[in-house]
Design a protein around this motif. Structure first.
Motif, PDB file in Angstrom:
ATOM      1  N   ILE A  81       0.839  -1.200   0.000  1.00  0.00           N
ATOM      2  CA  ILE A  81       0.000   0.000   0.000  1.00  0.00           C
ATOM      3  C   ILE A  81       0.875   1.250   0.000  1.00  0.00           C
ATOM      4  O   ILE A  81       0.663   2.190  -0.777  1.00  0.00           O
ATOM      5  CB  ILE A  81      -0.940  -0.005   1.217  1.00  0.00           C
ATOM      6  CG1 ILE A  81      -1.980  -1.128   1.097  1.00  0.00           C
ATOM      7  CG2 ILE A  81      -1.637   1.349   1.385  1.00  0.00           C
ATOM      8  CD1 ILE A  81      -2.756  -1.393   2.374  1.00  0.00           C
ATOM      9  N   ALA A  82       1.878   1.250   0.869  1.00  0.00           N
ATOM     10  CA  ALA A  82       2.771   2.406   0.966  1.00  0.00           C
ATOM     11  C   ALA A  82       3.557   2.620  -0.324  1.00  0.00           C
ATOM     12  O   ALA A  82       3.780   3.762  -0.748  1.00  0.00           O
ATOM     13  CB  ALA A  82       3.723   2.230   2.147  1.00  0.00           C
ATOM     14  N   ASP A  83       3.947   1.536  -0.970  1.00  0.00           N
ATOM     15  CA  ASP A  83       4.772   1.628  -2.175  1.00  0.00           C
ATOM     16  C   ASP A  83       3.983   2.094  -3.394  1.00  0.00           C
ATOM     17  O   ASP A  83       4.533   2.769  -4.270  1.00  0.00           O
ATOM     18  CB  ASP A  83       5.411   0.275  -2.493  1.00  0.00           C
ATOM     19  CG  ASP A  83       6.525  -0.094  -1.521  1.00  0.00           C
ATOM     20  OD1 ASP A  83       6.993   0.804  -0.793  1.00  0.00           O
ATOM     21  OD2 ASP A  83       6.899  -1.281  -1.487  1.00  0.00           O
ATOM     22  N   THR A  84       2.724   1.704  -3.480  1.00  0.00           N
ATOM     23  CA  THR A  84       1.957   1.927  -4.708  1.00  0.00           C
ATOM     24  C   THR A  84       0.911   3.039  -4.606  1.00  0.00           C
ATOM     25  O   THR A  84       0.493   3.586  -5.631  1.00  0.00           O
ATOM     26  CB  THR A  84       1.210   0.648  -5.116  1.00  0.00           C
ATOM     27  OG1 THR A  84       0.257   0.321  -4.085  1.00  0.00           O
ATOM     28  CG2 THR A  84       2.171  -0.518  -5.323  1.00  0.00           C
ATOM     29  N   GLY A  85       0.438   3.313  -3.401  1.00  0.00           N
ATOM     30  CA  GLY A  85      -0.677   4.240  -3.253  1.00  0.00           C
ATOM     31  C   GLY A  85      -2.031   3.587  -3.472  1.00  0.00           C
ATOM     32  O   GLY A  85      -3.070   4.234  -3.317  1.00  0.00           O
TER      33      GLY A  85
END
Length: 285
Positions: free
Chosen positions: A65-69
């Motif tokens: 989630i943090a990496d991709t948005g």
């Protein structure tokens, strides 16, 4: 095809149930979706579910989630039954909060409407501290078989985080009415599930369940009046594409299926703006 309609799109877990949440997030990022849904509890005994007992995968999902948005929007599936213990959902709520989820898909499986309404109200209350809505989905083989009863139960429960989930297949198969969509208060609508199905409806409960869980169609490929159903709904509702296709999945991989689903959903939704179609029934977002 662009997305100037105002809608944002989510991959429902049933569409790609064999994929774990981190894989779904990567898939969503590659294919133009904004969100995913996650199945934390199985729909049937022994069915596939993820994350509740897997802290490592939960951390991996949070990292994705943090990496991709790409965000997690909804969680599945809570069945309210005669002996449901609301306290037993604490871990479910905690994982949902850790994922940043917003909504929970709730099914009504209790023939006692008074008890079901009380349990639904209690479930809503328990979900509040975790920032989650409880969206009651009507399905023709459950004890919330149609939109009219869903409206009655959510209204009687009178909870600020209560809601109704409209699924295109269930809306059509339950013989619910477009005019009833306008009776749903705006604050009860948090997202909608889109798919299609053959014009001819299954005549047995077994047939209804099999079609819903295994053999839906891409939007626009069947006989459901999706434009008519979507017209009264707010234009800013997140759209979850729930399209399990067991037969097609034997020859077409998940990435191609979710790409087709998104393209076809956008094509259907674009018809809402076709010149000459009456817009008088459209609800303001």
């Amino acid at each position: 095809m662009g997305n100037d309609s105002g809608y944002t799109f989510s991959i429902a877990h049933l569409t790609v149930l064999d994929l774990a949440p981190p894989e779904m997030i990567a898939l969503a990022a590659r294919t133009g979706y904004h969100r995913i849904g996650v199945r934390l509890l199985p729909a049937t005994p022994g069915g596939q579910a993820y994350l509740l007992d897997d802290p490592a995968m939960l951390r991996e999902t949070q990292a994705a989630i943090a990496d991709t948005g790409i965000t997690v929007f909804d969680l599945e599936i809570v069945r309210l039954e005669p002996h449901t213990d609301i306290a037993s959902f604490r871990r479910f709520f905690e994982v949902g909060q850790a994922l940043g989820a917003q909504a929970i898909l709730v099914a009504g499986n209790d023939p006692d409407e008074t008890r079901l309404t009380a349990n639904y109200a209690a479930f809503c209350e328990a979900a509040v501290p975790y920032g989650l809505t409880a969206d009651l989905e009507f399905m023709p083989w459950t004890d919330i078989p149609d939109l009219a009863k869903a409206i009655r139960v959510v209204g009687a429960a009178a909870q600020p985080n209560g809601g109704i989930l409209v699924d295109a297949l269930h809306f059509d198969r339950s013989d619910s009415h477009v005019e009833d969509l306008l009776k749903i208060p705006r604050e009860w609508l948090h997202y909608v599930q889109l798919c299609d199905g053959p014009a001819e409806k299954p005549t047995t409960t077994e047939g209804l369940i099999h079609a819903a869980r295994a053999e839906r169609l891409f939007p626009g490929d069947g006989g459901i009046d999706l434009v008519g159903m979507m017209r009264p709904l707010p234009r800013d509702l997140p759209v979850s594409l729930e399209i399990p296709m067991e037969t097609l999945s034997r020859t077409v991989g998940p990435e191609e299926r979710v790409r087709r689903a998104l393209d076809k959903a956008k094509a259907v939704l674009a018809k809402l703006d076709v010149a000459g179609e009456p817009l008088a029934q459209r609800r303001a977002s």
